[in-house]
Design an enzyme around this catalytic site. Structure first.
Site, PDB file in Angstrom:
ATOM      1  N   ASN A 205       0.849  -1.196   0.000  1.00  0.00           N
ATOM      2  CA  ASN A 205       0.000   0.000   0.000  1.00  0.00           C
ATOM      3  C   ASN A 205       0.882   1.244   0.000  1.00  0.00           C
ATOM      4  O   ASN A 205       2.107   1.142  -0.040  1.00  0.00           O
ATOM      5  CB  ASN A 205      -0.951  -0.020   1.203  1.00  0.00           C
ATOM      6  CG  ASN A 205      -0.183  -0.100   2.505  1.00  0.00           C
ATOM      7  OD1 ASN A 205       0.548   0.813   2.852  1.00  0.00           O
ATOM      8  ND2 ASN A 205      -0.326  -1.220   3.212  1.00  0.00           N
ATOM      9  N   LYS A 284       7.992 -17.978 -10.360  1.00  0.00           N
ATOM     10  CA  LYS A 284       7.235 -16.826 -10.848  1.00  0.00           C
ATOM     11  C   LYS A 284       5.938 -17.294 -11.532  1.00  0.00           C
ATOM     12  O   LYS A 284       5.959 -18.248 -12.324  1.00  0.00           O
ATOM     13  CB  LYS A 284       8.108 -16.056 -11.846  1.00  0.00           C
ATOM     14  CG  LYS A 284       7.479 -14.798 -12.365  1.00  0.00           C
ATOM     15  CD  LYS A 284       8.377 -14.129 -13.387  1.00  0.00           C
ATOM     16  CE  LYS A 284       7.604 -13.063 -14.135  1.00  0.00           C
ATOM     17  NZ  LYS A 284       8.224 -12.681 -15.378  1.00  0.00           N
TER      18      LYS A 284
END
Ligand code: PMT
Length: 393
Positions: A205, A284
């Site tokens: 955030n 990934k």
């Protein structure tokens, strides 16, 4: 009697310096004045000499001064250095360490706390380069007083007006408050958390850690023994504060629970992720199809866990809200069993995430207090003063 060095730079607000010197003296400060050449165009050194009761310093290289009160002696003499008004040019020089006159040289030589009261046209204040200079100064532990919003000498309206001398003196008094948190142990969380999606990506955030770091630094100034638990931020490590770095919400939970025993106060200023990926693959995640889905699970609520401990510290949460500020903050206060909650608006132009400034609406059982928009150091000091009051109530 506290020794204040008052630096006056060139700007129309310099006319307020006469009142500022008078008020400082009536508040029991011993004042010496330093002026830039530009400042002497707005107000005479003689006026300030008469009000301060001491010769005013204007020259960096002055044979007489160097024998008596040269710049190094003046810097050593000061217990506080207040620069009011600080023009945009003055702030730019200080932020870059340019020392080409007495005032800017004293800033470099001074080892005492420095306070700056900016004063300039609103467009100059909001220019990105001025904001960068401001952030650099805050990063260098300079505390800001103001500026205020309102009508300006140039006829425009906005932020940039120097705070009133009475407000400046009130803030100096508060910032140099007695050691309100002496012998108190205080644990503070700051910054965001990062929730890994795979080895190269994460959810996070916009928290910069500025609010939590300001709380840690101000708590230390008020005499507290501070432990800071920090998420990943770009801020310099605070000096002489025991700081532990974590990344995820789970790591922050573990660090807080390990440090909380014996603490008098816990302030949860961190923006902790509410949800984290259910599982993190070791490889990934490959791109596939036009849409994808993430499966998230709830994290443990750190502040609620601390507040449920048998010997819980005085526990202060934050509430970051985009709407229904009071309603949501009061709900969090009750639901998480907190002693206090500091609510702030987020997602707006001013304050909240990643800004040097913020405003708080603070609630506790049967009480509330508003702290208007100011820099986060100042706000932290106000919040900690309130916490000290409630702790002793
Ligand atoms: O870091 P800055 O850029 O300076 O910005 C400051 C700030 C906006 C991050 C700060 O002022 C702030 O509001 N911090 C709390 C942000 C937040 O997560 O608020 P919330 O309303 O979602 O959470 C309420 C409280 O629960 C907070 O004290 C939070 O730390 C705590 N919490 C939340 C989730 C969780 N899993 N554990 C928690 O302890």
């Amino acid at each position: 009697m506290k020794r204040v060095l008052l630096g006056i730079s060139g700007g129309i607000a310099a006319y307020k310096s006469a009142e500022l010197v008078r008020l400082l003296r009536t508040n029991n400060y011993d004042v010496r004045v330093v002026m830039t050449h530009a400042a002497t165009q707005f107000i005479t050194p003689l006026t300030l000499q008469a009000l301060s009761g001491h010769a005013v310093h204007t020259q960096l290289l002055d044979a007489n001064e160097e024998n008596a009160m040269g710049h190094i002696n003046l810097a050593r003499w000061a217990e506080l250095f207040l620069i009011a008004p600080a023009s945009a040019n003055c702030m730019a020089k200080l932020s870059l360490g340019i020392a080409d006159d007495l005032l800017s040289t004293l800033y470099l030589a001074a080892e005492c706390p420095v306070y700056i009261a900016p004063a300039m046209n609103q467009a100059m204040w909001s220019k990105p380069v001025t904001q960068e200079n401001l952030n650099r100064l805050i990063h260098h532990q300079v505390s800001m007083i103001g500026p205020d919003a309102g009508s300006q000498a140039c006829g425009e309206i906005g932020y940039g007006r120097m705070s009133e001398p009475s407000d400046i003196v009130a803030q100096l008094n508060a910032l140099n408050a007695p050691q309100l948190l002496l012998n108190k142990k205080i644990l503070i969380s700051a910054g965001p958390t990062r929730e890994a999606l795979d080895p190269v990506r994460y959810i996070t955030n916009r928290s910069s850690g500025k609010m939590g770091y300001a709380l840690a630094q101000q708590a230390q100034l008020l005499g507290a023994e501070v432990t800071l638990i920090s998420g990943p931020v770009q801020l310099a490590a605070p000096k002489n504060i025991h700081t532990l770095y974590v990344e995820s919400a789970e790591e922050m939970y573990a660090a807080v629970m390990q440090q909380v025993s014996g603490q008098d106060i816990f302030i949860s200023a961190a923006a902790v992720a509410d949800y984290t990926p259910e599982s993190v693959p070791t490889e990934k995640i490959k791109k596939q199809g036009t849409h994808t889905q993430l499966s998230l699970r709830k994290t443990q609520d750190i502040v609620a866990s601390v507040a449920s401990l048998m010997n819980k510290p005085f526990t202060v949460g934050f509430a970051a809200e985009t709407h229904h500020l009071e309603q949501y903050a009061l709900d969090k206060l009750q639901r998480k069993n907190l002693d206090m909650i500091a609510a702030n608006w987020v997602g707006r132009a001013e304050g909240g995430f990643d800004s040097a400034y913020n405003a708080l609406q603070v609630y506790w059982q049967n009480g509330q207090k508003t702290f208007t928009m100011t820099d986060k150091n100042q706000l932290a000091s106000q919040l900690l003063t309130l916490i000290a009051e409630r702790l002793n109530a």
